[in-house]
Design an enzyme around this catalytic site. Structure first.
Site, PDB file in Angstrom:
ATOM      1  N   ASP A  15       0.858  -1.178   0.000  1.00  0.00           N
ATOM      2  CA  ASP A  15       0.000   0.000   0.000  1.00  0.00           C
ATOM      3  C   ASP A  15       0.898   1.232   0.000  1.00  0.00           C
ATOM      4  O   ASP A  15       2.086   1.163   0.349  1.00  0.00           O
ATOM      5  CB  ASP A  15      -0.890  -0.032   1.251  1.00  0.00           C
ATOM      6  CG  ASP A  15      -1.738   1.209   1.399  1.00  0.00           C
ATOM      7  OD1 ASP A  15      -2.461   1.547   0.442  1.00  0.00           O
ATOM      8  OD2 ASP A  15      -1.665   1.855   2.464  1.00  0.00           O
ATOM      9  N   ASP A 223      -1.993  -0.561   5.928  1.00  0.00           N
ATOM     10  CA  ASP A 223      -2.337   0.074   7.206  1.00  0.00           C
ATOM     11  C   ASP A 223      -3.829   0.246   7.432  1.00  0.00           C
ATOM     12  O   ASP A 223      -4.244   0.663   8.512  1.00  0.00           O
ATOM     13  CB  ASP A 223      -1.669   1.454   7.313  1.00  0.00           C
ATOM     14  CG  ASP A 223      -2.368   2.505   6.444  1.00  0.00           C
ATOM     15  OD1 ASP A 223      -2.590   2.239   5.243  1.00  0.00           O
ATOM     16  OD2 ASP A 223      -2.697   3.576   6.966  1.00  0.00           O
TER      17      ASP A 223
END
Length: 280
Positions: A15, A223
């Protein structure tokens, strides 16, 4: 094309916002040494993000990244033309990329959301309709970067402004329409039934075909809630702490490492630990 014919052991799927990029500044400075090490060891780093292709192209240049990337929460995989010896099946060539799409075009989601505005007027803002000032306020991006973020191809992010109770009603309305949005760090994302995990698995199979006698190990770092499917799909998972929200709750069977620090510094230390690389 992959310019080194030696087999490699790992694929790193990551990510960006809040993970490889700092949540507030979007800097990746704390991870640069680790990125250089991975490139030197011929370990592909594959961005997997809610960002658009238009956003990724300049960012890949800044990162010095020449590998495939996955956009809009797994809605599409972009592979540089001739990166693999042959074009993967199910791909179409668009410009300099082979593209595998997992979702329908963004116009589908915009039409649905326009219909929902009748019952939820002024309770959400579509990223595609936001003014430059609103985009900057909601994302922290510059006006120029915000324009790139609005160039959606397969999904539609929205910012919820109503009450929590009305948000529940809004989600119920989407469910009745057959849509389950993904919650990212800043936006709700409307997209077809696809996710980062599905895209990870598909692209890993492409790499495995390139070196069929050498088993690959995948590492995923994220996250937010929209990273859960990717973290579950990978062989090794790194959950990066965020300064803005608590870590998402992963299924009990998911084995993962929680970083000690936030953003790119936590990413760098976690990746090195999970790949048994020397500490920075």
């Amino acid at each position: 094309m992959l310019n080194d014919k030696r087999p490699f052991n790992y694929l790193v799927f990551t990510d960006l916002d809040g993970t490889l990029l700092d949540h507030h500044s979007y800097s990746f400075a704390a991870a640069e040494t680790t990125l250089d090490l991975l490139e030197a060891q011929h370990i592909p780093v594959i961005p997997v993000t809610s960002k658009t292709r238009a956003e990724l192209l300049p960012l890949r240049g800044q990162l010095g990244n020449r590998h495939p990337f996955i956009t809009e929460n797994g809605a599409a995989v972009y592979i540089p033309v001739e990166y693999f010896p042959i074009q993967p099946t199910e791909c179409q060539q668009q410009g300099g990329f082979w593209v595998k799409a997992f979702s329908r075009p963004t116009g589908i989601w915009q039409t649905l959301l326009q219909q929902l505005k009748t019952d939820f007027a002024d309770e959400f803002v579509l990223l595609s309709e936001a003014t430059p000032e609103q985009v900057t306020e909601l994302t922290g991006l510059s006006v120029e970067q915000g324009l790139l973020a609005q160039q959606r191809e397969f999904s539609e992010p929205l910012h919820w402004q109503g009450s929590p109770e009305r948000r529940t009603a809004f989600l119920s309305a989407l469910a009745r329409a057959g849509v389950t949005p993904l919650q990212g760090g800043r936006f709700l994302h409307l997209v077809d039934q696809c996710d980062k995990g599905q895209a990870l698995r598909w692209l890993t199979r492409c790499y495995q075909l390139y070196q069929p006698k050498h088993q690959l190990i995948t590492l995923a770092a994220g996250d937010s809630g929209n990273d859960i499917a990717m973290l579950q799909a990978a062989d090794r998972a790194l959950l990066v702490r965020s300064p803005a929200h608590a870590p998402p709750v992963l299924p009990a069977e998911t084995d993962y490492l929680l970083s000690e620090t936030c953003g790119p510094s936590g990413w760098a230390a976690g990746v090195r630990q999970l790949l048994a690389l020397p500490a920075d």
